[in-house]
Every structure is written in structure tokens, then in C-alpha cells.
Design an enzyme around this catalytic site. Sequence first.
Site, PDB file in Angstrom:
ATOM      1  N   TRP B  89      48.408  -0.915  15.429  1.00 35.60           N
ATOM      2  CA  TRP B  89      46.990  -1.077  15.754  1.00 35.60           C
ATOM      3  C   TRP B  89      46.408  -2.357  15.189  1.00 35.60           C
ATOM      4  O   TRP B  89      45.522  -2.970  15.797  1.00 35.60           O
ATOM      5  CB  TRP B  89      46.198   0.169  15.325  1.00 35.60           C
ATOM      6  CG  TRP B  89      46.617   1.327  16.178  1.00 35.60           C
ATOM      7  CD1 TRP B  89      47.413   2.374  15.821  1.00 35.60           C
ATOM      8  CD2 TRP B  89      46.336   1.497  17.580  1.00 35.60           C
ATOM      9  NE1 TRP B  89      47.646   3.192  16.909  1.00 35.60           N
ATOM     10  CE2 TRP B  89      46.997   2.688  17.993  1.00 35.60           C
ATOM     11  CE3 TRP B  89      45.615   0.773  18.526  1.00 35.60           C
ATOM     12  CZ2 TRP B  89      46.941   3.159  19.314  1.00 35.60           C
ATOM     13  CZ3 TRP B  89      45.550   1.247  19.838  1.00 35.60           C
ATOM     14  CH2 TRP B  89      46.205   2.424  20.218  1.00 35.60           C
ATOM     15  N   ASP B 159      39.121  -0.885  10.656  1.00 38.14           N
ATOM     16  CA  ASP B 159      39.334   0.104  11.715  1.00 38.14           C
ATOM     17  C   ASP B 159      39.795   1.380  11.030  1.00 38.14           C
ATOM     18  O   ASP B 159      40.934   1.481  10.583  1.00 38.14           O
ATOM     19  CB  ASP B 159      40.395  -0.413  12.687  1.00 38.14           C
ATOM     20  CG  ASP B 159      40.811   0.647  13.710  1.00 38.14           C
ATOM     21  OD1 ASP B 159      40.199   1.742  13.737  1.00 38.14           O
ATOM     22  OD2 ASP B 159      41.757   0.388  14.477  1.00 38.14           O
ATOM     23  N   LYS B 183      40.479  10.786  16.795  1.00 39.40           N
ATOM     24  CA  LYS B 183      41.501  11.198  15.843  1.00 39.40           C
ATOM     25  C   LYS B 183      40.928  12.187  14.831  1.00 39.40           C
ATOM     26  O   LYS B 183      41.338  13.330  14.761  1.00 39.40           O
ATOM     27  CB  LYS B 183      42.072   9.975  15.110  1.00 39.40           C
ATOM     28  CG  LYS B 183      42.757   8.974  16.014  1.00 39.40           C
ATOM     29  CD  LYS B 183      43.994   9.565  16.671  1.00 39.40           C
ATOM     30  CE  LYS B 183      44.709   8.528  17.538  1.00 39.40           C
ATOM     31  NZ  LYS B 183      45.741   9.156  18.374  1.00 39.40           N
TER      32      LYS B 183
END
Lengths: 348, 348
Positions: B89, B159, B183
Amino acid sequence: MPLAVLERAQRDMLDWNGSGASVMEQSHRGKRFGELAAQTEADLRQLMAIPDDYAVLFLQGGATQHFAQIPMNLAAADGSADYLITGHWGEKAASEAAPYVRVNVAASSKAQNYLRMPPREEWQLDPNAAYVHYTSNETIHGVEYHDIPDVGDVPLVADMSSNILSEPIDVSRFGLIYAGAQKNIGPAGFVVMVMRRDLLQRATRPMARILRYAEHAAAGSMLNTPNTWGWYITGLTLQWLKEQGGLAAMAERNRVKAETLYRAIDGSGGYYRNPVDVAARSRMNVPFTLHDSTLDAVFLQESEAAGLMALKGHKALGGMRASLYNAVPPEAVEALTGFMQDFAKRHG
Amino acid sequence: MPLAVLERAQRDMLDWNGSGASVMEQSHRGKRFGELAAQTEADLRQLMAIPDDYAVLFLQGGATQHFAQIPMNLAAADGSADYLITGHWGEKAASEAAPYVRVNVAASSKAQNYLRMPPREEWQLDPNAAYVHYTSNETIHGVEYHDIPDVGDVPLVADMSSNILSEPIDVSRFGLIYAGAQKNIGPAGFVVMVMRRDLLQRATRPMARILRYAEHAAAGSMLNTPNTWGWYITGLTLQWLKEQGGLAAMAERNRVKAETLYRAIDGSGGYYRNPVDVAARSRMNVPFTLHDSTLDAVFLQESEAAGLMALKGHKALGGMRASLYNAVPPEAVEALTGFMQDFAKRHG
């Protein structure tokens, strides 16, 4: 939203499709969600008779984000685009596009307070424009195109947020159709886009992959985690539309609903008024005023007490506004017109 | 997602908060939704102890869209930003940012297959960077920062998609925190952002209003129609977190869950293996392999039959991956480790 859709969503909440979990807990890469996604696209293609050379995208950000993203994707950095402006949302589309494309206002009815369509013979279309953008139905001003604008060979881009799926349309006349789902489909935060595939290659300026429609198309709208709940509710709504007889049946139902309400307004001897040119009146959003605006608050209070919701007009216009989206049953319009007649008698 | 949240959403589906309609049918400008929105922000501020000089934004597009939007908003067109890359990511964040800012990879553990953190003394930070970006937990690679990186006076951007709300953090150490909600919060298509207010003024390049965080902040995250369902489910999840005792209680619960699973892996005599450096192991996502990969398919089949879901590892790594997000109860981890021990005996 249709009651049947909500009831189904309620039933599925803890155990969707035999998965033992909510649809919100499914991996979007899983088999079950993949089937939902494919079925939703197939149902949309069937309902709208979408030709094979058009991609279907399911996106996020509301129509407003795509006001900005469409010029990024369809126009070169030094290109221009034509805008037909017939109300608040058309203005907004042009203003969000302006950082990314030279905006040419090819037609506007702003000087007429958006009460009519700009006559076709006055449009200043540029044959070299990257596209022509218009808003097929203006939610706030209650004006709607009843024919697809003829703009020659330049790709036609339509914001159909508030009248998509309300009637059959000839998709092949368009370069790109897009709609925020929250008006005539259901869930906010979900966007439906139908795009001629050749236009996917238009994006040449440097930009992130996540902003490129071609990348979303190549990834089956799963370039990143999609709004899975929005996709699911949209899928249920499309199934409901098919059960209702598809878009031809919805068009007839919507025609009758709109006629019923406009007849009640026009037949009220001036008690109620809709100022929009008859030829431009929206089948979806009907703004109207009372002959005496000091009665507005009473009207809103009594109508809400009678179970008629959300009749307050947009703050830009004041007065009232009735929305007659697909999910509004004809009986609700009858109830409204009955209430209006009764109100006029009691407060005459 | 917590069962209590789903049950509440199910109960509310046809009549939310006495409105006689679904939360999806509420106007986001209405009084009822306004209260929900304000309560959700207040609960987030309380749970995360967010200082007053930070704005809270509720957005769309997933973390991926903000990979692109953050540089647009925080960096000048000719500026640069530092990226700390510890997995998939982080790579993606840097690559989506690249069209909008000069990306300086200040640290990366790619050469170590993302199995450990890049040592602090090797980071090549630029004191003139617009910001430093990092991914606090890497979902696929199962690596997590256990301390907030010290980057001096340059705004730190995190993030936190996969570990937000999993433990108390010192928000004042950050310039911007963002997270896709799917999530550790719940609904996909919803983004939570916490941003130091002075940074809202950083956006100077020409861009659409809808892409400017300052405009979203000024409009209370209602610059356009928000993902109202996502907002609602997030609100229910925050209430649930408060009922559980807040983030300190979740941190303890998450610590015990992770310890239980890592102990089962490390104590299996090599039958199961997690290759990540112990100091970098994630509390949220635990990838592991079997000593004999030909047993993978059997493990997945038997574990699913035993009611243990979604254990298949990401295709980039293969093997297995267990996610231990807030909503996963300790009993589910006990069930998993029990199954793993039993499986090892039977297939030893």
C-alpha cells in the site's frame, strides 16, 4: 426507495446469499460479490439496452466529483468543451470542470431564470469541442430535456443523476452518461457511468490511475474497493425495475404521476403555480409556489402531518418541490394532490 | 463488523430514528441526518482524543483516491514529498501521488521483501518535503509501525486504513490521518480523515472545489451528497467502540488476540511460519504459511467448513492470512488456533 428493496436488504442483513455474513462483510474479490457485480451490470445493460461498445462503470464521489473527472478524462489539457446550462447543476458542472478544460457556455437559460430551455437555434456549439455536456433533468429548477440534444459528431455527455432509468433512452446517441445514484436509483455515494469505449482512450494528461476511467473499466470497477453496499442496493433496485416491467412501464407510470400533479397545480385557479415553460417541465421534480407565501409554513407542517414528506423547496427557489422519482408510487401523488385540493379549500 | 451494529442496522431499515423511512432515504441536509453526522464526529473526536485544531472529514473514494488527492492538497505543484514504503500500500500511495508531487522514497524495505522496518538511521528525509507519508499497517505484508515515526517538523501523513481505532494514538503528532473505512470501521466507500487545520490552506494549485479538503471542511463534509449509509454504519460502529470501553480496551483486546495467534504459529515447531521480523509484526493482519504448501488447499477447505472465513492469503504472497480487526472477537482467534493445532495433528 422501493419498499421491496428495503425489506430485502433488511432480511439479508445478517446472512446475505447464504454467506453467513452481511454483504458489507464480503470481499469484493470473492465469488459471491463477483456474481452480484456481474448481475447488476447485466441488469443495467438489459434495462437501458446498452450496446456492447459501451463500458459500464460503478464509481464513487457523486456526480460532483465527475464534474471534475470527466474533463480530465475526455479533454486534452489545452482542449475546450461545450456546456449547455439549464439550471443549478449545469452551472456547477461547468464550474468544477473549469480548472481542467476551457469551458464554452454554448447555451444558457440563466437570464430566463432557468424557466425554459435555450432555443436550439441559439446554441453556439463548437465542432472542435472535446464534448458537449448537459444536465438532462435539473433537480432544483424542475426543467428537463424531453429530447436528446442533437450536437452532431461531438460526444454528448449527460448528467442524468435525477432522471436516469425513468424512461427508455437511445444510449447510442451518447458519448457518456453518468448519474449519482441517490436520486433515482437509491444509495448515496454510488455513481453509475455508461461510456462509449473508444472515449476511454482520450485521457492523455498526467494523472493518477484512480482518476482514469480506462483503469476502472479494465478492472471491472474494482480498481480499488468499491462501495459494495451501494452496488448491492443498486442491484436490488434494478431487479425491482425489471419486475415492474422495465423502463417502458416506468416511463408510463412517471408520465401519469407528473400529469396528475401538474393538472392539480394548473387547475387550481392560481392557488398553486409552477412557473416553468410547459415544454420544459420536469417529470421528476415539480417546484410549485402557493399564491400566498405566508401559507408556506402551514402547508409544510400540515403536509408532513399528513405523511407527505420532503416537500420543502430548495433554498435557492423557496416554495415547495415534489419529487416523483421511480420509487414514488402513483398513490403517493394522488395523496399529495388530494391534500393540495383540501388545503386550498380550507385556507382559501 | 460487530454483530450489534448489523442487528441495529437491520432493526432500523424501514424506520430509522422515528422518521418512518430508511436512513438511506433521509436528506443529508435534514435535521435528523444532521444530528447523526454531528454525533459521529463527536464520538470520533472523543474516541481518538482529537484536538480542536484538527478538522474531521468524512469523504469518499477509498484510501486510493486520497493517495492522489493528498499531494494535490498538501504540496505545491513543484514541491516534493517523502514516502516511507513498507509494503504494497505504501508503494501504491507513492505511485498514485507521482503525477502531483515529486516523490522521494525516503525509506523502503522492498529489498528485504517487506519483512522488516527500514532502520530509522537509514531514512533519507528531506527537511523541505511538503510532508512525510507512511502506511501505519500493511494489510498484505502484515507489518506495522509500533511507534509513530519521528520526522521532525515536516507534517506526518498516515494511511491508517487497516489499524485506525485499534489503539489510542497521539493525534497531535500527525499532520493528516486518513483511512478507508472498510477494514477496521465497516462500510466500503467511506473515508475518515483527520487533518490539522492549518494544512487546509496548503492547496494552491488550480483544482476543482470537490477535490479540495478545505472546501469539504468548510461544508461539514457535505460539499456534495455524502455516503449517508457509510456515515450511519460508521456512527453505529463508534458507539459500539465506546460501549466496549474505547480504544484502550480495544488495544488490550487486540494485543491478546495477536499474541494468541503468533504464539500458535511460533509454537508449532515450524508447521506454521510467519516470516516477519518480530518487531515489525502486525497486530491486525497475520500472514502465515504451512510447512508444506501442498496442504494449503486442504487447510482452506477444512477451515471454511469449520466456520473460519477468509483465511486465503493475498495472491502476492500466497499462503494464509488472518485479519484480527476490532470486530473479530477473541473467541474467533481461539477457534482459529484450536483448528490450527488440530489440523497439524491430523495432517502431521
